[in-house]
Design an enzyme around this catalytic site. Structure first.
Site, PDB file in Angstrom:
ATOM      1  N   LYS A  52       0.856  -1.200   0.000  1.00  0.00           N
ATOM      2  CA  LYS A  52       0.000   0.000   0.000  1.00  0.00           C
ATOM      3  C   LYS A  52       0.890   1.247   0.000  1.00  0.00           C
ATOM      4  O   LYS A  52       0.621   2.218  -0.705  1.00  0.00           O
ATOM      5  CB  LYS A  52      -0.924  -0.008   1.232  1.00  0.00           C
ATOM      6  CG  LYS A  52      -2.094  -0.970   1.076  1.00  0.00           C
ATOM      7  CD  LYS A  52      -2.820  -1.262   2.372  1.00  0.00           C
ATOM      8  CE  LYS A  52      -3.797  -2.420   2.190  1.00  0.00           C
ATOM      9  NZ  LYS A  52      -4.328  -2.965   3.434  1.00  0.00           N
ATOM     10  N   GLN A  96      -4.674  -2.191   9.872  1.00  0.00           N
ATOM     11  CA  GLN A  96      -4.459  -3.461   9.170  1.00  0.00           C
ATOM     12  C   GLN A  96      -4.928  -4.632  10.051  1.00  0.00           C
ATOM     13  O   GLN A  96      -4.568  -4.719  11.216  1.00  0.00           O
ATOM     14  CB  GLN A  96      -2.961  -3.611   8.826  1.00  0.00           C
ATOM     15  CG  GLN A  96      -2.624  -4.844   8.023  1.00  0.00           C
ATOM     16  CD  GLN A  96      -3.293  -4.862   6.648  1.00  0.00           C
ATOM     17  OE1 GLN A  96      -3.263  -3.886   5.912  1.00  0.00           O
ATOM     18  NE2 GLN A  96      -3.912  -5.975   6.310  1.00  0.00           N
ATOM     19  N   ASP A 119     -11.209   2.333   4.398  1.00  0.00           N
ATOM     20  CA  ASP A 119     -11.460   0.898   4.198  1.00  0.00           C
ATOM     21  C   ASP A 119     -12.966   0.624   4.071  1.00  0.00           C
ATOM     22  O   ASP A 119     -13.376  -0.460   3.662  1.00  0.00           O
ATOM     23  CB  ASP A 119     -10.925   0.092   5.398  1.00  0.00           C
ATOM     24  CG  ASP A 119      -9.669  -0.700   5.046  1.00  0.00           C
ATOM     25  OD1 ASP A 119      -9.407  -0.892   3.844  1.00  0.00           O
ATOM     26  OD2 ASP A 119      -8.965  -1.128   5.981  1.00  0.00           O
TER      27      ASP A 119
END
Ligand code: NAP
Length: 293
Positions: A52, A96, A119
């Protein structure tokens, strides 16, 4: 059979994002900033966060990683989230997954400011998606929708069978595919571990989206001739054929299923790359305040 080239589509979208970033910089607007919270030393999580970060660099975003040991308390992690919520230089951030067992994933997700939840996991964004209101779409389903659209794959009136009902993939993609929207309008069947006669259902699929987390689970006897196959699964298996000693495979038995279908997304080179790009797109939206003021 056509390969749905996630790499190519992701590169095209990255070029489009980079152009937008360049315009922002030319107008003296700071580039979008994506941050990531990484807890512990899980190798897969480290790889995801690193890729990312690489993708952010490619399109001209600022990126930062906040690393914490696996022993961090839930209270301290919530404070770290709050710190990013308040940092005006950060447009969006992700936490994460997975998190250590002593930390409540739900509490952490709910503590993220929905405006920065790129997200798309916060219940406010999930609810807005359900109500067909502007929201950050969860990255993997958003990436899949764009794959289908950019490959001009007809979805209207098609029977789409989704394998798996997770909050991050199966459930949201089943909602997006059934929406009364352009590039959706499918009739959707959502399957899970309690579904009976799975093969009977998958054989009816014009579009089959596999997100069950079981390597090579979808075999050619489960697939209708000419179906479109989207493979979401990612599994790292030992291999003597690669330098690294491992390779990635999906939830679909690519070798045999590809002989029968019209389109298939490979692993690697498919949905995974689209997921990262969708996260970048959400971050660009956050920086431009397209969803929330
Ligand atoms: P998950 O949370 O593990 O959920 C798996 C789902 O599959 C569950 O709904 C489960 O049913 C269902 N399932 C399990 N065995 C089944 C069976 N035999 N028949 C029918 N359904 C079955 O999965 P996830 O987080 O969505 O991830 C799925 C896969 O996608 C994993 O390999 C993951 O690594 C990968 N992934 C890839 C990306 C990407 O960017 N490419 C992103 C996210 C995830 P129940 O609900 O009944 O348990």
């Amino acid at each position: 059979m056509n390969i749905i080239d996630g790499k190519l589509i992701a590169e095209q979208i990255k070029t489009e994002i980079a152009t937008e970033v360049r315009k922002m910089i030319d107008s003296d607007i700071r580039p979008p900033h994506l941050a990531a919270i990484l807890v512990g030393e899980d190798p897969a999580s480290q790889t995801y966060v690193a890729s990312k970060e690489r993708s952010c660099k490619e399109v001209g975003f600022t990126s930062s990683i906040y690393r914490y040991p696996a022993t961090i308390s839930e209270k301290d992690l919530l404070l770290a989230v709050d710190f990013l919520n308040k940092d005006e230089e950060i447009d969006g951030f992700i936490v994460q997954m997975p998190l250590p067992n002593h930390i409540s994933v739900e509490k952490v997700i709910e503590s993220i400011d929905p405006k920065k939840d790129v997200d798309g996991f916060h219940p406010i964004n999930a609810g807005r998606m359900l109500a067909n209101l502007p929201s950050y779409l969860p990255a993997t389903p958003y990436g899949i929708m764009q794959m289908l659209e950019r490959c001009n794959i007809e979805t209207e009136g098609k029977h789409c069978v989704v394998l798996g009902r997770s909050n991050i993939v199966g459930t949201p993609i089943s909602i997006l595919m059934s929406r009364n929207n352009k590039h959706a309008n499918s009739t959707v069947t959502l399957c899970h571990s309690k579904t009976k006669d799975l093969e009977k259902i998958t054989l009816q699929a014009d579009i089959l989206i596999a997100a069950i987390g079981k390597p090579l689970f979808v075999t050619s006897n489960m697939v209708k001739e000419g179906a479109v196959i989207i493979d979401v699964g990612i599994h790292r298996v030992i291999s003597s054929e690669t330098k690294s000693g491992f390779r990635l495979i999906g939830d679909v038995d690519f070798l045999n299923v590809s002989k029968k279908c019209s389109y298939i997304s490979p692993v690697p080179g498919g949905v995974g790359l689209m997921t990262i790009v969708a996260l970048l797109q959400n971050t660009l939206k956050a920086a431009r305040k397209e969803i929330y003021q």
